[in-house]
Design an enzyme around this catalytic site. Structure first.
Site, mmCIF file in Angstrom:
data_model
loop_
_atom_site.group_PDB
_atom_site.id
_atom_site.type_symbol
_atom_site.label_atom_id
_atom_site.label_comp_id
_atom_site.label_asym_id
_atom_site.label_seq_id
_atom_site.Cartn_x
_atom_site.Cartn_y
_atom_site.Cartn_z
ATOM 1 N N CYS A 97 -13.649 -6.584 -9.189
ATOM 2 C CA CYS A 97 -14.153 -5.334 -9.889
ATOM 3 C C CYS A 97 -15.289 -5.511 -8.802
ATOM 4 C CB CYS A 97 -15.541 -6.382 -10.971
ATOM 5 S SG CYS A 97 -14.171 -7.159 -12.650
ATOM 6 N N ARG A 101 -12.999 -0.353 -6.812
ATOM 7 C CA ARG A 101 -12.384 -2.236 -7.320
ATOM 8 C C ARG A 101 -12.074 -2.056 -8.398
ATOM 9 N NH1 ARG A 101 -14.676 -4.798 -3.185
ATOM 10 N NH2 ARG A 101 -14.728 -6.863 -4.507
ATOM 11 N N TRP A 128 -12.529 -4.422 -13.404
ATOM 12 C CA TRP A 128 -11.152 -4.871 -13.846
ATOM 13 C C TRP A 128 -10.579 -6.056 -14.367
ATOM 14 C CZ3 TRP A 128 -7.543 -1.118 -12.233
ATOM 15 C CH2 TRP A 128 -6.192 -1.526 -12.258
ATOM 16 N N ASN A 176 -18.393 -10.929 -10.216
ATOM 17 C CA ASN A 176 -17.672 -10.098 -9.801
ATOM 18 C C ASN A 176 -15.952 -11.474 -9.391
ATOM 19 O OD1 ASN A 176 -14.340 -9.326 -8.352
ATOM 20 N ND2 ASN A 176 -16.070 -8.945 -6.497
ATOM 21 N N GLY A 177 -14.699 -11.762 -10.302
ATOM 22 C CA GLY A 177 -14.367 -12.837 -9.437
ATOM 23 C C GLY A 177 -14.178 -13.083 -10.753
ATOM 24 N N GLU A 234 12.704 -5.071 0.092
ATOM 25 C CA GLU A 234 11.502 -4.355 0.053
ATOM 26 C C GLU A 234 11.439 -4.170 1.166
ATOM 27 O OE1 GLU A 234 9.475 -3.630 -2.332
ATOM 28 O OE2 GLU A 234 7.352 -3.880 -1.075
ATOM 29 N N LYS A 290 9.708 -0.004 2.138
ATOM 30 C CA LYS A 290 8.650 0.830 2.296
ATOM 31 C C LYS A 290 9.082 1.901 3.319
ATOM 32 C CE LYS A 290 6.465 -0.824 -0.155
ATOM 33 N NZ LYS A 290 6.255 -1.463 -0.944
ATOM 34 N N GLU A 333 10.600 5.045 1.684
ATOM 35 C CA GLU A 333 9.144 5.299 1.130
ATOM 36 C C GLU A 333 7.886 6.423 1.800
ATOM 37 O OE1 GLU A 333 6.911 1.972 -0.800
ATOM 38 O OE2 GLU A 333 7.162 4.151 -2.287
ATOM 39 N N HIS A 346 31.560 -6.529 4.109
ATOM 40 C CA HIS A 346 32.589 -5.538 3.855
ATOM 41 C C HIS A 346 32.802 -3.813 3.585
ATOM 42 C CE1 HIS A 346 33.760 -9.461 2.277
ATOM 43 N NE2 HIS A 346 32.623 -9.972 2.574
ATOM 44 N N LYS A 365 2.052 6.921 -8.474
ATOM 45 C CA LYS A 365 1.665 5.715 -7.879
ATOM 46 C C LYS A 365 2.513 4.786 -9.139
ATOM 47 C CE LYS A 365 -0.085 1.411 -6.420
ATOM 48 N NZ LYS A 365 0.681 1.097 -5.625
HETATM 49 O O1 M6R Z 1 4.384 -0.311 -11.785
HETATM 50 P P1 M6R Z 1 5.230 -1.250 -10.902
HETATM 51 O O2 M6R Z 1 4.984 -2.249 -10.624
HETATM 52 O O3 M6R Z 1 6.309 -0.472 -12.996
HETATM 53 O O4 M6R Z 1 5.030 0.258 -10.457
HETATM 54 C C1 M6R Z 1 7.074 0.402 -10.175
HETATM 55 C C2 M6R Z 1 7.846 1.580 -9.042
HETATM 56 O O5 M6R Z 1 7.464 2.475 -9.553
HETATM 57 C C3 M6R Z 1 6.720 0.997 -8.112
HETATM 58 O O6 M6R Z 1 6.672 -0.054 -7.065
HETATM 59 C C4 M6R Z 1 6.773 1.874 -6.878
HETATM 60 O O7 M6R Z 1 8.655 1.663 -6.456
HETATM 61 C C5 M6R Z 1 6.676 1.661 -4.868
HETATM 62 N N1 M6R Z 1 6.312 2.648 -4.623
HETATM 63 C C6 M6R Z 1 6.965 1.375 -4.198
HETATM 64 O O8 M6R Z 1 6.303 0.835 -3.589
#
Ligand code: M6R
Length: 605
Positions: free
Chosen positions: A2, A27, A74, A100-101, A478, A482, A485, A501, A600
């Site tokens: 926060c 924040r 938050w 905040n905490g 993962e 990264k 994207e 395979h 996002k």
């Molecule tokens: O809010 P969520 O965790 O459900 O979002 C899922 C995906 O949209 C999210 O992880 C997306 O793939 C990110 N851009 C990955 O870095």
């Protein structure tokens, strides 16, 4: 996470605090509030929503008074609501606090205060603070002593500011783990969670340190250690920094800032609320089949967690990509199915769609999310907050490592509940988990330059392979996400054992193959896979145990990491990939905070 702010001086506090809140909104932004002291009373305006919206409804900036505190929230304890928004006050309405905490022992302290007759109006942990100060005042302490005694009883993290209508010439603040800075003006003082909120007014600041309290008047600041009461003398520092630089705390991009926030966000992920964690573990225990559901990065956390649930709790869990769930498992689910959904935003359409389908079939729905008040929190029978704070970069970084840490703690609780693990093992694992935040910080510092070099070498490649086994496969998945994207480079992630395979046919002279090869039970097999790839001309890049000379020798590029328990592999081994993806984006001229075609939160099916 926060944002808090406070002001004391000759100016009107409220408009200054409103401006500070708009700078701190990154924040947290689910609710906000300001209070001031005027005419011997605390005047408060607060509500749910973004700062500007609330202000246009309530005109927080029109509050009179030359001393005030403010908050943008938050949520961690208690859903976003008017009553849970800060500032919070005691029974008399005379003492107000913003915080905040997370106060970890708030249940016990609240119980004690309720028994002493205090009436709580919110569901927050924060509210106990003004009540406890009120209690000590009632018992005869003066304000300074009441504040110090309260602080000495708080466990957890806090940056907080407190006002007392009876003492309108003093602002009391304190800090433990959450940040707090004091701006020093000639005839005013201002406090805030970070310098962005006060740079407009002054560049002379004092950074409050962990375990310190400060008693602030417009003409001076007195700092005391919370534990001993000893006075500390600290000269102000003059800052040479612009507001824009400060917003990203000196980092050029939010993504890099969020990567480096992981030591803090991981600490917060260790602070899950016991009662909810126990409840989630109990509900998991009742399931005949347990699905772990997520999309994108959150699905990769589910992959990592399936290892934790199997190895600790001896529980088979099925990680499923949310959009695939209904077709592949829909017909098999029922009242004895438990679905643990993981979603940073709590709003991903594929996740919610699968959960709605499951809800209609009487499945038990559990959630892990970063967003209180999200749809996931409303439809889950029980949910856990990962407490990562807002993530602005589109690429999930700190939220992934926190999800894995929360899931690991749940697996540990289920293991205990099922009697699958001895107490000494639980204690050992717990103490290992506690070291993760610090280790993450060390790893980020030690590999940063190396990953920048690797990024330069990989930037012009057409394809990159990532291979790993067991928990390391979730890192491959993962890492792939990264890199893809952010750098737009096609990547192929495979369980290393499966690579023979099919994928091996794609390997040519110089094809980069990144192995995630920690020192675990799969090490020998990994070396075998490396040799197979090397024999076909692949460039071998290993992210491996820093003392593993054999792997270092086989590799063309070697990145060494500390030895970790396999449970921690997904958290520690993903860190170099976050940096790699970030630097590849930069090398290729892309904006790491806003990758093309992505949002996002994906709220369409
Ligand atoms: O809010 P969520 O965790 O459900 O979002 C899922 C995906 O949209 C999210 O992880 C997306 O793939 C990110 N851009 C990955 O870095």
């Amino acid at each position: 996470m926060c944002g808090i702010a406070g002001y004391i001086g000759p100016g009107r506090a409220a408009p200054i605090l409103l401006k500070a809140l708009s700078r701190l909104e990154y924040r947290g932004y689910d609710s906000a509030g300001i209070c001031t002291i005027f005419g011997g009373r605390v005047l408060t305006r607060k509500d749910v929503g973004k700062v500007a919206e609330i202000n246009s409804r309530l005109r927080m900036d029109e509050l009179p008074g030359n001393i005030g505190i403010a908050h943008t929230r938050w949520a961690t304890h208690g859903a976003p609501s008017q009553v849970n928004a800060h500032p919070h006050t005691d029974c008399t309405g005379r003492i107000a606090v913003v915080h905040n905490g997370v106060i970890e022992n708030f249940m016990a302290l609240k119980k004690e205060l309720v028994e002493a007759g205090h009436l709580f109006s919110s569901k927050t942990d924060t509210e106990l603070i003004p009540h406890m100060v009120e209690e000590y005042l009632k018992r005869g302490s003066d304000l300074t002593e009441a504040f110090m005694r309260t602080l000495q009883r708080l466990e957890g993290s806090y940056a907080l500011a407190l006002l007392d209508a009876g003492s309108p010439d003093i602002l009391l603040v304190a800090r433990k783990e959450s940040p707090l800075v004091i701006g020093i003006g000639p005839d005013f003082k201002m406090v805030a969670s970070d310098i962005t909120a006060l740079l407009d007014l002054t560049r002379d600041v004092v950074f409050l340190q962990n375990g310190e309290a400060a008693f602030i008047r417009s003409d001076g600041v007195k700092i005391l250690r919370v534990d001993t009461g000893a006075e500390i003398f600290r000269e102000p520092t003059r800052l040479d920094i612009t507001v824009e630089m400060a917003e990203k705390q000196g980092y050029p991009h939010y993504m890099l800032k969020e990567i480096y926030e992981q030591p803090e966000s991981l600490k917060n992920a260790l602070r899950i609320q016991e009662v909810y964690a126990d409840l989630v573990a109990e509900l998991l225990d009742r399931g005949r089949q347990i699905f772990l559901l997520g999309a994108g990065t959150s699905y990769n956390s589910c992959l990592a967690a399936s290892y934790a649930f199997s190895s600790l709790a001896r529980a088979a869990t099925y990680p499923v990509i949310a959009s695939e769930f209904i077709s592949n498992y829909g017909a098999s689910i029922g009242a004895d199915t438990v679905i643990l959904a993981v979603s940073q935003s709590g709003e991903t359409a594929d996740v919610l769609n699968a959960l709605e389908y499951a809800r209609l079939r009487a499945c038990t729905i559990l959630g892990i999310t970063n967003t209180v008040g999200s749809t996931l929190t409303r439809i889950s029978r029980a949910y856990i907050l990962q407490n990562s704070g807002p993530e602005i970069g589109v690429a999930a970084t700190k939220t992934f490592t926190s999800q894995v840490l929360v899931l690991s703690q749940l697996a540990l609780r289920l293991a205990k509940l099922r009697g699958k693990i001895a107490q000494y093992e639980i204690d050992e694992i717990k103490s290992g988990l506690k070291k993760v935040p610090e280790m993450a910080g060390e790893v980020l510092d030690s590999v940063r330059l190396k990953m920048r070099e690797v990024a330069e070498k990989l930037a012009d490649k057409n394809t990159i392979f990532l291979l790993g086994r067991g928990p390391a496969y979730s890192v491959a998945a993962e890492g792939r996400l990264k890199i893809m994207e952010l750098s737009y480079t096609p990547c192929i992630a495979y369980p290393a054992g499966e690579s023979k395979h099919g994928p091996i046919s794609v390997i040519q002279e110089g094809t980069p193959v990144i192995f995630i090869a920690p020192y675990d039970d799969n090490r020998r097999l990994n070396i075998g896979s490396m040799m197979e790839m090397k024999a076909r001309g692949a460039t071998i890049i290993s992210i491996a145990d820093r003392d593993d000379r054999e792997i270092e020798e086989i590799s063309d590029i070697f990145v060494g990491l500390p030895r970790v328990h396999p449970l921690l592999t997904p958290i520690i081994y993903v860190l170099p990939f976050q940096l790699l993806a970030y630097y590849m984006a930069l090398v290729k001229g892309h904006d790491p905070d806003k990758p093309r075609n992505l949002a996002k939160s994906v709220t369409v099916l």
